[in-house]
Each structure stands twice: as C-alpha cells, then as structure tokens.
Write an enzyme that holds these catalytic residues in place. Sequence first.
Site, PDB file in Angstrom:
ATOM      1  CB  SER A  71      -0.931  -0.021   1.170  1.00 46.30           C
ATOM      2  OG  SER A  71      -0.229  -0.054   2.274  1.00 46.30           O
ATOM      3  CG  ASP A 236      -5.112   4.408   7.685  1.00 45.68           C
ATOM      4  OD1 ASP A 236      -3.802   5.411   7.759  1.00 45.68           O
ATOM      5  OD2 ASP A 236      -5.232   3.774   6.989  1.00 45.68           O
ATOM      6  CG  HIS A 239      -1.936   3.027   4.827  1.00 44.50           C
ATOM      7  ND1 HIS A 239      -3.146   2.761   5.076  1.00 44.50           N
ATOM      8  CD2 HIS A 239      -1.403   2.364   3.970  1.00 44.50           C
ATOM      9  CE1 HIS A 239      -2.949   1.572   4.916  1.00 44.50           C
ATOM     10  NE2 HIS A 239      -1.997   1.171   4.006  1.00 44.50           N
TER      11      HIS A 239
END
Length: 350
Positions: A71, A236, A239
């Site tokens: 990610s 979040d 990240h």
Amino acid sequence: MARRIAAGAAYGGGGVGLVGVAAVGVLLAEVQLAKRSVGGGIAPLPPRGDGLYGLAFGRSRPLFLGLLGDSTAAGQGVRRAGQTPAALLASGLAAVAEQPVDVVNVALPGARSDDLDRQVTLLLSDTSRLPDVCVIMIGANDVTHRMPPTESVRHLAAAVRRLRTAGAEVVVGTCPDLGTIEPVYQPLRWLARRVSRQLAAAQTIVTVEQGGRTVSLGDLLGPEFAANPREMFSIDNYHPSAEGYATAAMAMLPTLCAALGLWPEPDRPDASRDESVLPVAQAAATAAREAGTEVTPSRAPWALLKHRRRRRLPEEAGEPGHTTTAGGPEAGRPGADPSAHRSGFRVHRH
C-alpha cells in the site's frame, strides 16, 4: 541476525525467528489494543498515478519507471494522484533527466513479499517495453502477518534478480519502522521497531547481493515523522499522509537518479557525511538504524553506505505536463500539493 536471515533465505531455511516466545503472552494484549486504534479511520483507495510525466521536455523516448510493493508503493492514504510516490518520483526524475517518464504501478495494498513474483511478471509481460528502473516498497505486511523473515527476503531477492536480469536498475525502500505508529504502545512499540529494523537490514543484504540499491525508509524519514505523527500519517493512523509520502519520495529520488547515472557520483565516500565502504551486513545494520541511508553494491563482500543531500529542484522543473491512462488529468508534479512542496523540497543533509 540480519545476516542469519539472509543466509537462511539463501539456503531455503525458514526457521530463523526475530523474537523469543517468552514475550508472546505479554504482547497479545498489546496487539488487541493496537488493532482497536490503528486503522480507526478509513484510508481512501489509492489513486492511480500511472501515466506519462514531463511532457514539457519533448516527445523523446520516455524513461520507464515501474513501482512494485504494498500500500505504501500504491499510495494508499492520499486522495490525489499527484500525492502518490509514483507521481512524485516520476515528476522529480523527469525534472532531473529533462526527459519524459512513463510510470506503471503494479503495487497492491495489503501485499506481502510473496506477491512480488506476480507483480514482476505483470511488469515484464510486454517484452518490447521493459522498465529502465524499478522501485520496490515492501515489508510492513510481512511483519504484521508474521511471515517468516527468511521467506520474506527470499521472495524479495528473487524479484530483484528477475528485474536486474531484465536490464532494470532496482531501488528498494526497505521495511518502514512500525514502531512509529502512534497508537502502538510499549512493549509492542519496541518489538515492532526491532523486528522492522531486522527485516530492513536483511532486505538490504539480499538486494545488494543481487545488484540493487536500497534506501532505508525507517520512520519514513527522520525526526519529522516522530515529531509530527498527526501530520505525517493519514486519517487511518497507519498509512502516510501526503506530507509523509513526499518526505519518503524525496529521500529516494537521489538514489533513483544515481542508479540511472543522472546524479553526480563522487569517486570516494564523503567522510564528512559519515559515508564509508563497509561489509554488506554492517552497512545494512547501520542503514536500518538511520533513515534515509542508501546502500549500494561495491566489490563483494563490501557495500557503499551513503547519506545523500536533498537538493532543491528548479522551480520550472515542477511544471512538466502529465497525461495519464487512469486517474484523471492531475498534474502530478512536485509543486502541485503545498504540503508535499514543504516537505519534499526542503534542503538539508541527512
């Protein structure tokens, strides 16, 4: 420990662990607390930064940049294509090379190192159009999903080897320091840092042995992350934010340019910046402790440890055009986002 992991990977071993089992009981409760906090917000799906950057530099054959990994490589946590590592690296590379850069990003959020084989196959599927340079960012999910470290680095070594055989330069952003995640408490924070650094060092060893270069992402570069976690992480709490990605991308850009022969390479290490030629395992361990450090191959079994300057790009270099096959007509240039500009183009020594 990093050398043992790398050796275990080379010989097919899978039993080299990173921690003793005595700590497991204490850590399980911490893991549950961390899970309730990390990811409490919803990270947006990563925008696509694929496409052609630097059209202002003409229609000459573009450099082909491939991104692989998880990610972090995909850019999860930001909402604009211009804020992703792919866009930031491509824009910077185009400005330095004064040449268009074509980007293909095959990174997958949630991916572990065992997905790299699929990603490499996808990137090399068109034999008439092979990448000039590839960036791999992987490792965090290997730690959180408890993949055996020998297995993790074995997959990375195979991916780097395949890309190098295809003629691509390879730069690996090693496992980030998961101990910087704000909601994680002690002793899990200490353990996360230790495991992350050991994996990062092992990744460096196997990458250098395959002819690639590494940049230690560590805490995604320096005291800024630890001092300003609410700015550097996305909603979040896991990240990176646009600021975080810009900081990491600007740390990797000099190594990316050097791999392509676009960045000045002095004949000798600069002692004033603690650069030196070290045994590869020692260089890897040092880099894992010092975010932003590059390790590049020298004569085996040695490696060159470098602390590159971040240099300010000319203002006009931030203006190349960008066309994209997915993700809209966003400029994707370093100056497009104010927060990225603040972090990405600060000039200082590592």
